[in-house]
Scaffold this motif. Sequence first.
Motif, short mmCIF file in Angstrom:
data_model
loop_
_atom_site.label_atom_id
_atom_site.label_comp_id
_atom_site.label_asym_id
_atom_site.label_seq_id
_atom_site.Cartn_x
_atom_site.Cartn_y
_atom_site.Cartn_z
N GLU A 157 -13.54 -4.48 -25.76
CA GLU A 157 -13.54 -4.40 -27.22
C GLU A 157 -14.89 -4.85 -27.79
N ASP A 200 -16.13 4.11 -27.95
CA ASP A 200 -14.94 4.89 -28.25
C ASP A 200 -14.27 5.33 -26.95
N HIS A 201 -13.06 5.86 -27.08
CA HIS A 201 -12.26 6.18 -25.89
C HIS A 201 -12.79 7.38 -25.12
N GLU A 238 -4.79 0.35 -17.75
CA GLU A 238 -4.76 1.47 -18.70
C GLU A 238 -3.77 1.22 -19.83
N LEU A 268 -5.45 -1.35 -22.14
CA LEU A 268 -6.67 -0.85 -22.78
C LEU A 268 -6.40 0.36 -23.66
N GLY A 269 -5.27 1.02 -23.43
CA GLY A 269 -4.94 2.21 -24.20
C GLY A 269 -5.81 3.40 -23.89
N ARG A 270 -6.28 3.50 -22.63
CA ARG A 270 -7.18 4.58 -22.25
C ARG A 270 -7.18 4.72 -20.74
N ASP A 271 -7.67 5.87 -20.25
CA ASP A 271 -7.84 6.07 -18.82
C ASP A 271 -9.02 5.25 -18.31
#
Length: 256
Positions: A53, A58-59, A96, A99-102
Amino acid sequence: MTRAIGVDIGGTGIKAASVDLETGELVSERLKVATPEGGSPGAIVREVVELVEQLEADHATPLGVCFPAVVVHGRTMSAANVSHEWIGLEAERLFEDHLGRDIHFVNDADAAGFAEVKYGVANHPGLVIVTTLGTGIGSAMIYNGVLVPNSELGHLELDGHDAEKRASNRARESEGLSWEEWAVRLQRYYDHLEMLFSPELFVVGGGVSKQAEEFLPLLNLRTPIVAASLRNNAGIMGSAALAAGWTVPLSSGRTG
């Protein structure tokens, strides 16, 4: 894609930075926090989320995480200097989800070794074996720029012992070995690797590589052997490059 984030989780510290994929240079501040005492999954994941963070990416930015364990299909199958709760854990999914992402999840020695081939001293066709001489012996195998994961060459049995019990830098220090005495053990170890794998190049990392002139000239191998160059940033750089799906454009010359 020209940038990616690399996170390097170790038994004592967790480091993260944004990496220029063309050069390997860190293009953000290198953030570092202490690994939480006990090294539990929940505590480590929380620290990683906070570091990522802070990097404010960005993702769409690839994110690689390297970890001190054998990693098979996203599961951590061992645990070095962290909680045994990691053994058998679906660690990639855990990161994942939080973190909310791959992410791309990889063994730490593999990430560091890949970085040495892509950005360091080890750009060479054929098989390159990177070894880190530290508390144990970590290893990475890269063939024509492609990582062959989870080699664990420190655990080869040699003369009735795990090789790292005899030839690591910890063994040198704990037994008070001279450089010459330690080089005898290293010779035996690298002879064995040479016999098994016939590599094109050995690269020696770990903190003791700063003193490579004390012991590398004492070795007599067919294979060129050189000291690693990327030091403490190798895991960050390698995990970032692997997250972006990069392989290595190889030079045709011999290194070393």
